[in-house]
Scaffold this motif. Structure first.
Motif, PDB file in Angstrom:
ATOM      1  N   ASP A 128       0.854  -1.191   0.000  1.00  0.00           N
ATOM      2  CA  ASP A 128       0.000   0.000   0.000  1.00  0.00           C
ATOM      3  C   ASP A 128       0.892   1.243   0.000  1.00  0.00           C
ATOM      4  N   PRO A 129       1.086   1.905  -1.174  1.00  0.00           N
ATOM      5  CA  PRO A 129       2.048   3.013  -1.240  1.00  0.00           C
ATOM      6  C   PRO A 129       1.661   4.208  -0.380  1.00  0.00           C
ATOM      7  N   ASP A 130       0.346   4.512  -0.304  1.00  0.00           N
ATOM      8  CA  ASP A 130      -0.073   5.663   0.499  1.00  0.00           C
ATOM      9  C   ASP A 130       0.204   5.417   1.980  1.00  0.00           C
ATOM     10  N   LEU A 131      -0.131   4.227   2.431  1.00  0.00           N
ATOM     11  CA  LEU A 131       0.118   3.920   3.837  1.00  0.00           C
ATOM     12  C   LEU A 131       1.611   3.839   4.127  1.00  0.00           C
ATOM     13  N   GLN A 132       2.390   3.399   3.150  1.00  0.00           N
ATOM     14  CA  GLN A 132       3.837   3.334   3.332  1.00  0.00           C
ATOM     15  C   GLN A 132       4.413   4.729   3.591  1.00  0.00           C
ATOM     16  N   GLN A 133       3.919   5.730   2.855  1.00  0.00           N
ATOM     17  CA  GLN A 133       4.387   7.099   3.088  1.00  0.00           C
ATOM     18  C   GLN A 133       4.037   7.562   4.496  1.00  0.00           C
ATOM     19  N   GLU A 134       2.819   7.236   4.944  1.00  0.00           N
ATOM     20  CA  GLU A 134       2.438   7.585   6.310  1.00  0.00           C
ATOM     21  C   GLU A 134       3.325   6.864   7.318  1.00  0.00           C
ATOM     22  N   LEU A 135       3.632   5.613   7.021  1.00  0.00           N
ATOM     23  CA  LEU A 135       4.484   4.833   7.920  1.00  0.00           C
ATOM     24  C   LEU A 135       5.892   5.405   7.968  1.00  0.00           C
ATOM     25  N   GLY A 136       6.381   5.907   6.836  1.00  0.00           N
ATOM     26  CA  GLY A 136       7.695   6.553   6.822  1.00  0.00           C
ATOM     27  C   GLY A 136       7.739   7.746   7.754  1.00  0.00           C
ATOM     28  N   VAL A 137       6.681   8.548   7.744  1.00  0.00           N
ATOM     29  CA  VAL A 137       6.596   9.697   8.654  1.00  0.00           C
ATOM     30  C   VAL A 137       6.532   9.220  10.106  1.00  0.00           C
ATOM     31  N   SER A 138       5.840   8.118  10.338  1.00  0.00           N
ATOM     32  CA  SER A 138       5.747   7.575  11.695  1.00  0.00           C
ATOM     33  C   SER A 138       7.116   7.116  12.199  1.00  0.00           C
ATOM     34  N   TYR A 139       7.866   6.455  11.332  1.00  0.00           N
ATOM     35  CA  TYR A 139       9.227   6.063  11.710  1.00  0.00           C
ATOM     36  C   TYR A 139      10.078   7.298  12.024  1.00  0.00           C
ATOM     37  N   TYR A 140       9.883   8.362  11.254  1.00  0.00           N
ATOM     38  CA  TYR A 140      10.623   9.612  11.504  1.00  0.00           C
ATOM     39  C   TYR A 140      10.298  10.147  12.898  1.00  0.00           C
ATOM     40  N   ARG A 141       9.007  10.162  13.245  1.00  0.00           N
ATOM     41  CA  ARG A 141       8.616  10.654  14.567  1.00  0.00           C
ATOM     42  C   ARG A 141       9.211   9.783  15.664  1.00  0.00           C
ATOM     43  N   LEU A 142       9.213   8.487  15.433  1.00  0.00           N
ATOM     44  CA  LEU A 142       9.784   7.568  16.405  1.00  0.00           C
ATOM     45  C   LEU A 142      11.276   7.843  16.584  1.00  0.00           C
ATOM     46  N   ALA A 143      11.983   8.046  15.478  1.00  0.00           N
ATOM     47  CA  ALA A 143      13.414   8.350  15.552  1.00  0.00           C
ATOM     48  C   ALA A 143      13.655   9.662  16.280  1.00  0.00           C
ATOM     49  N   GLU A 144      12.785  10.638  16.040  1.00  0.00           N
ATOM     50  CA  GLU A 144      12.938  11.930  16.709  1.00  0.00           C
ATOM     51  C   GLU A 144      12.763  11.785  18.216  1.00  0.00           C
ATOM     52  N   MET A 145      11.794  10.973  18.628  1.00  0.00           N
ATOM     53  CA  MET A 145      11.605  10.735  20.054  1.00  0.00           C
ATOM     54  C   MET A 145      12.834  10.076  20.669  1.00  0.00           C
ATOM     55  N   MET A 146      13.357   9.066  20.003  1.00  0.00           N
ATOM     56  CA  MET A 146      14.538   8.374  20.514  1.00  0.00           C
ATOM     57  C   MET A 146      15.744   9.302  20.548  1.00  0.00           C
ATOM     58  N   PHE A 147      15.836  10.184  19.569  1.00  0.00           N
ATOM     59  CA  PHE A 147      16.922  11.167  19.538  1.00  0.00           C
ATOM     60  C   PHE A 147      16.839  12.080  20.750  1.00  0.00           C
ATOM     61  N   GLN A 148      15.635  12.551  21.071  1.00  0.00           N
ATOM     62  CA  GLN A 148      15.465  13.422  22.225  1.00  0.00           C
ATOM     63  C   GLN A 148      15.788  12.685  23.521  1.00  0.00           C
ATOM     64  N   MET A 149      15.564  11.379  23.532  1.00  0.00           N
ATOM     65  CA  MET A 149      15.870  10.564  24.707  1.00  0.00           C
ATOM     66  C   MET A 149      17.347  10.173  24.766  1.00  0.00           C
ATOM     67  N   LYS A 150      18.109  10.591  23.754  1.00  0.00           N
ATOM     68  CA  LYS A 150      19.539  10.281  23.649  1.00  0.00           C
ATOM     69  C   LYS A 150      19.793   8.803  23.394  1.00  0.00           C
ATOM     70  N   GLY A 151      18.809   8.130  22.846  1.00  0.00           N
ATOM     71  CA  GLY A 151      19.014   6.755  22.393  1.00  0.00           C
ATOM     72  C   GLY A 151      19.415   6.792  20.933  1.00  0.00           C
ATOM     73  N   TYR A 152      20.657   7.202  20.669  1.00  0.00           N
ATOM     74  CA  TYR A 152      21.069   7.527  19.302  1.00  0.00           C
ATOM     75  C   TYR A 152      21.163   6.294  18.405  1.00  0.00           C
ATOM     76  N   ARG A 153      21.584   5.173  18.952  1.00  0.00           N
ATOM     77  CA  ARG A 153      21.648   3.959  18.131  1.00  0.00           C
ATOM     78  C   ARG A 153      20.233   3.509  17.740  1.00  0.00           C
ATOM     79  N   GLU A 154      19.292   3.567  18.695  1.00  0.00           N
ATOM     80  CA  GLU A 154      17.908   3.197  18.401  1.00  0.00           C
ATOM     81  C   GLU A 154      17.300   4.184  17.408  1.00  0.00           C
ATOM     82  N   ALA A 155      17.623   5.470  17.581  1.00  0.00           N
ATOM     83  CA  ALA A 155      17.119   6.483  16.651  1.00  0.00           C
ATOM     84  C   ALA A 155      17.662   6.245  15.243  1.00  0.00           C
ATOM     85  N   ALA A 156      18.931   5.838  15.162  1.00  0.00           N
ATOM     86  CA  ALA A 156      19.531   5.560  13.849  1.00  0.00           C
ATOM     87  C   ALA A 156      18.815   4.411  13.162  1.00  0.00           C
ATOM     88  N   ALA A 157      18.417   3.389  13.914  1.00  0.00           N
ATOM     89  CA  ALA A 157      17.699   2.257  13.321  1.00  0.00           C
ATOM     90  C   ALA A 157      16.321   2.684  12.819  1.00  0.00           C
TER      91      ALA A 157
END
Length: 452
Positions: A128-157
């Motif tokens: 589902d290409p439309d949902l995939q784009q939404e999921l990409g944004v969700s992964y970005y938000r997740l990485a941003e949260m981990m970055f703020q928590m200083k979990g840099y390796r988890e954020a990188a994943a």
């Protein structure tokens, strides 16, 4: 002969019925009769078939509408599911518990659960290409949260998962502004994560080079945002984001300078220890390495300074062209303030204290300006407090050079009254910084903890 005929009366002929006449005509004309019958039969069959086709088409149309409605319901349900996950694990977590140190364990468990759910969604709905784009944004938000928590390796994943979805093969032919913006944001976040990892010298000793990865991400972000500016050259926000990508790349060179300077400090402490042990030959050898590290740091800082100055000049020009009512004007002023703050840190190390003072005053002035429009912005209040702290550090370094100069330090033009005045001014700056941090701590204890 009938009775009437035999009686001498005239005969009365009765006309035949139309059915009888039609039958007689058919007998007399077999071929036309056959043709007419065939035509009538064909008309009847065609009518039946047409009615059947119309009915079938109606049924098919109704089935198609039902299928489309079900598809829309399914897509809406998947979107609602994804939005609910985002709301629970990222948006809500960012607002509610990101800055609460006591809830760190709960936050980590929520993010781990979000990661698992995103992986499951990606596995089952990868077509589902439309949902995939939404999921990409969700992964970005997740990485941003981990970055703020200083979990840099988890954020990188997490950001790697986002880029697997968002990366574009033919950038020059992409016209979707939302897709380009999301990709630019994700690449910038990846660069920021790599910079954080690159500040740790341990990764360099392991043969890894996160800073090179950061440069690669920032350069790709520059290409993406350049494409956005070409698509909409009048959009101020796209131009602002492009300047930010260029500044991020400058910061990598600043971090390189920080690493070299820190390595020089570490080696310099070894020199003192060796001299205390009277191991002067080894101390001289290490001292040469110290000089090499400091020379390298100076070269890297000067390069970063030159790049920062170019970006700041372009920011000033963009700000002059920006309408007073432009929504991005406020953010552009804040970006300029951050650039001045970075330049102040660089020039302090280069011991150009007058220029450092000018930069930190520019930064404080810009932060005052944005706070005049949004006085409740806690992050800007924190930056302003840090400007006052940095201004105090500049004066403290000048006082130190006068009281305890090192052989290579430039001698300041100072006298006792001037030193006394600098001391009083430094105390004022530190007092302002402390008062601002106390206010922040009472309003939002988490933001001080976050940036402690």
């Amino acid at each position: 002969m009938g009775i009437a005929g035999r009686a001498g009366y005239p005969m009365l002929a009765r006309p035949g019925a139309w059915v009888e006449r039609w039958i007689r005509w058919c007998y007399r004309n077999p071929w036309p009769t056959t043709a007419i019958c065939a035509s009538v039969f064909g008309l009847i069959v065609a009518t039946v078939l047409w009615q059947t086709a119309v009915h079938a088409k109606k049924i098919a149309r109704e089935a198609q509408l039902v299928a489309q409605e079900k598809q829309k319901e399914a897509e809406a349900s998947r979107s609602v599911l994804l939005n609910a996950i985002n709301e629970l694990f990222t948006t809500w977590g960012n607002v509610t518990i990101l800055n609460e140190p006591a809830l760190a364990d709960v936050r980590e468990q929520l993010l781990a659960a979000a990661t698992k759910l995103y992986e499951d969604i990606n596995q089952h709905l990868r077509d589902d290409p439309d949902l995939q784009q939404e999921l990409g944004v969700s992964y970005y938000r997740l990485a941003e949260m981990m970055f703020q928590m200083k979990g840099y390796r988890e954020a990188a994943a997490a950001v790697h998962s986002a880029l697997e979805i968002q990366r574009l093969e033919d950038l020059e032919n992409v016209t979707d502004q939302v897709v380009l913006k999301n990709l630019g944001d994700t690449l910038t976040l990846r660069g920021n994560i790599m910079v954080k990892l690159g500040r740790n010298l341990r990764y360099a000793s392991e043969g890894l080079d996160p800073l090179a990865d950061a440069v690669e991400s920032y350069e790709e972000a520059i290409r993406v945002r350049t494409r956005l500016v070409k698509l909409v050259p009048t959009e101020l926000e796209h131009q602002r984001q492009l300047l930010n990508s260029r500044m991020n790349k400058c910061m990598v060179q600043q971090v390189n300078g920080d690493r070299s300077a820190n390595r020089g400090e570490e080696l310099n402490s070894q020199v003192f220890e060796l001299e205390d042990k009277q191991e002067f030959e080894e101390a001289d050898r290490i001292r040469k390495l110290v000089a090499k590290q400091y020379a390298q740091a100076e070269e890297q800082y000067l390069e970063a300074q030159a790049q920062f100055n170019i970006v700041q000049k372009d920011r000033k020009q963009l700000l002059e062209r920006a309408p007073e009512a432009a929504s991005s004007r406020h953010d552009l002023i804040r970006d300029s303030a951050k650039g001045s703050y970075n330049l102040a840190n660089i020039t302090i190390w280069l011991k150009n204290f007058d220029l450092a003072t000018q930069h930190v005053e520019n930064a404080a002035g810009d932060f005052d300006l944005v706070l005049s429009d949004h006085p409740d912005n806690l992050e800007d209040q924190l930056y302003l407090a840090q400007c006052h702290e940095l201004a105090g550090d500049i004066l403290s370094d000048q006082i130190r050079l006068f009281l305890d100069p090192k052989p290579d330090d430039p001698m300041p033009d100072a006298s006792a009254p001037l030193i006394k005045n600098q001391y009083a001014t430094a105390r004022q700056h530190y007092t302002k910084a402390i008062d601002s941090l106390k206010t922040l701590d009472s309003n939002s204890p988490a933001i001080v903890t976050k940036y402690r």
